[in-house]
Design a protein around this motif. Sequence first.
Motif, PDB file in Angstrom:
ATOM      1  N   THR A  65      29.829  42.038  29.780  1.00 15.81           N
ATOM      2  CA  THR A  65      31.621  41.665  29.632  1.00 15.81           C
ATOM      3  C   THR A  65      32.074  42.795  28.614  1.00 15.81           C
ATOM      4  O   THR A  65      32.650  43.487  28.532  1.00 15.81           O
ATOM      5  N   LEU A  66      31.258  42.602  27.165  1.00 22.23           N
ATOM      6  CA  LEU A  66      31.627  43.063  26.228  1.00 22.23           C
ATOM      7  C   LEU A  66      30.985  44.379  26.366  1.00 22.23           C
ATOM      8  O   LEU A  66      31.459  45.448  25.244  1.00 22.23           O
ATOM      9  N   PHE A  67      29.596  44.801  26.724  1.00 19.82           N
ATOM     10  CA  PHE A  67      29.155  45.892  26.256  1.00 19.82           C
ATOM     11  C   PHE A  67      28.938  46.857  27.683  1.00 19.82           C
ATOM     12  O   PHE A  67      28.673  48.391  27.301  1.00 19.82           O
ATOM     13  N   MET A  68      28.829  46.126  28.336  1.00 17.87           N
ATOM     14  CA  MET A  68      28.015  46.936  29.579  1.00 17.87           C
ATOM     15  C   MET A  68      29.147  47.014  30.824  1.00 17.87           C
ATOM     16  O   MET A  68      28.737  46.354  31.805  1.00 17.87           O
ATOM     17  N   ASN A  69      30.617  46.711  30.317  1.00 20.01           N
ATOM     18  CA  ASN A  69      32.128  46.948  31.543  1.00 20.01           C
ATOM     19  C   ASN A  69      32.135  47.523  32.642  1.00 20.01           C
ATOM     20  O   ASN A  69      33.364  47.831  32.172  1.00 20.01           O
ATOM     21  N   TRP A  70      31.302  48.773  32.967  1.00 16.84           N
ATOM     22  CA  TRP A  70      31.737  49.498  33.962  1.00 16.84           C
ATOM     23  C   TRP A  70      32.104  48.891  35.255  1.00 16.84           C
ATOM     24  O   TRP A  70      31.563  48.071  35.371  1.00 16.84           O
ATOM     25  N   CYS A  71      33.493  49.234  35.810  1.00 12.64           N
ATOM     26  CA  CYS A  71      33.961  49.380  36.474  1.00 12.64           C
ATOM     27  C   CYS A  71      34.226  47.657  36.775  1.00 12.64           C
ATOM     28  O   CYS A  71      33.675  46.612  38.314  1.00 12.64           O
ATOM     29  N   CYS A  72      34.190  47.097  35.481  1.00 11.53           N
ATOM     30  CA  CYS A  72      35.170  45.420  35.381  1.00 11.53           C
ATOM     31  C   CYS A  72      33.127  44.600  36.058  1.00 11.53           C
ATOM     32  O   CYS A  72      33.931  43.793  36.164  1.00 11.53           O
ATOM     33  N   LEU A  73      31.624  45.275  36.450  1.00  8.99           N
ATOM     34  CA  LEU A  73      31.556  44.627  36.784  1.00  8.99           C
ATOM     35  C   LEU A  73      30.847  43.615  36.194  1.00  8.99           C
ATOM     36  O   LEU A  73      30.619  42.121  37.136  1.00  8.99           O
ATOM     37  N   GLY A  74      30.400  43.420  34.484  1.00 13.27           N
ATOM     38  CA  GLY A  74      30.501  42.388  34.155  1.00 13.27           C
ATOM     39  C   GLY A  74      31.104  41.423  33.954  1.00 13.27           C
ATOM     40  O   GLY A  74      31.382  39.757  33.677  1.00 13.27           O
ATOM     41  N   PHE A  75      32.424  41.343  34.103  1.00 14.54           N
ATOM     42  CA  PHE A  75      33.918  40.640  34.185  1.00 14.54           C
ATOM     43  C   PHE A  75      33.612  39.867  35.135  1.00 14.54           C
ATOM     44  O   PHE A  75      33.941  38.193  35.050  1.00 14.54           O
ATOM     45  N   VAL A  76      33.019  40.652  36.485  1.00 18.78           N
ATOM     46  CA  VAL A  76      32.957  39.615  37.694  1.00 18.78           C
ATOM     47  C   VAL A  76      31.697  38.838  37.341  1.00 18.78           C
ATOM     48  O   VAL A  76      31.794  37.518  38.125  1.00 18.78           O
ATOM     49  N   ALA A  77      30.708  39.059  36.867  1.00 24.21           N
ATOM     50  CA  ALA A  77      30.023  38.386  36.713  1.00 24.21           C
ATOM     51  C   ALA A  77      30.210  37.571  35.801  1.00 24.21           C
ATOM     52  O   ALA A  77      29.764  36.559  35.728  1.00 24.21           O
ATOM     53  N   PHE A  78      30.861  37.419  34.609  1.00 23.16           N
ATOM     54  CA  PHE A  78      31.393  36.398  33.728  1.00 23.16           C
ATOM     55  C   PHE A  78      31.602  35.378  34.895  1.00 23.16           C
ATOM     56  O   PHE A  78      31.172  34.507  34.151  1.00 23.16           O
ATOM     57  N   ALA A  79      32.962  36.154  35.702  1.00 24.05           N
ATOM     58  CA  ALA A  79      33.733  34.694  36.260  1.00 24.05           C
ATOM     59  C   ALA A  79      32.469  33.603  37.266  1.00 24.05           C
ATOM     60  O   ALA A  79      32.865  32.705  36.849  1.00 24.05           O
TER      61      ALA A  79
END
Length: 147
Positions: A65-79
């Motif tokens: 989420t903080l470093f590799m958030n291309w296409c918001c995949l990191g944020f969705v993975a965090f959710a």
Amino acid sequence: MNRTFQTFVSGAHTGVPPTYEMLKEEHEVSVLGAPQSSAPVTTTVINIHSETSVPDHIVWSLFNTLFMNWCCLGFVAFAYSVKSRDRKMVGDVTGAQSYASTAKCLNIWALVLGLFLSTGFIVLMGFTCLTLYQIIVKAMQDGRGYF
């Protein structure tokens, strides 16, 4: 067949015809014989915990989420990681495993896509800087001093 085996078989099954499985099993017992030592038999107890550890991948998701958030995949993975942790706290192991599996898949995609796009961006910037440098050098050699 030896003589002791014949009496063993005939004495064990009086009135019932022996089957092949019974004969084979009794033959194996008679060949092996009784245990040679009279030491007490020891047992081992294995405790199996009913709780299975479900990794929720929340640290990996936070990194993406903080470093590799291309296409918001990191944020969705965090959710999904947070949902997995919530399911684990409630006691729903199957739901926690499902959300954790989705979070892991999204983290892998976020990491791979982030590495490819970051590497591509660095290479593109390198070529752009090299091209600009060559244009400036050529302009200086031609006598155009407006750079």
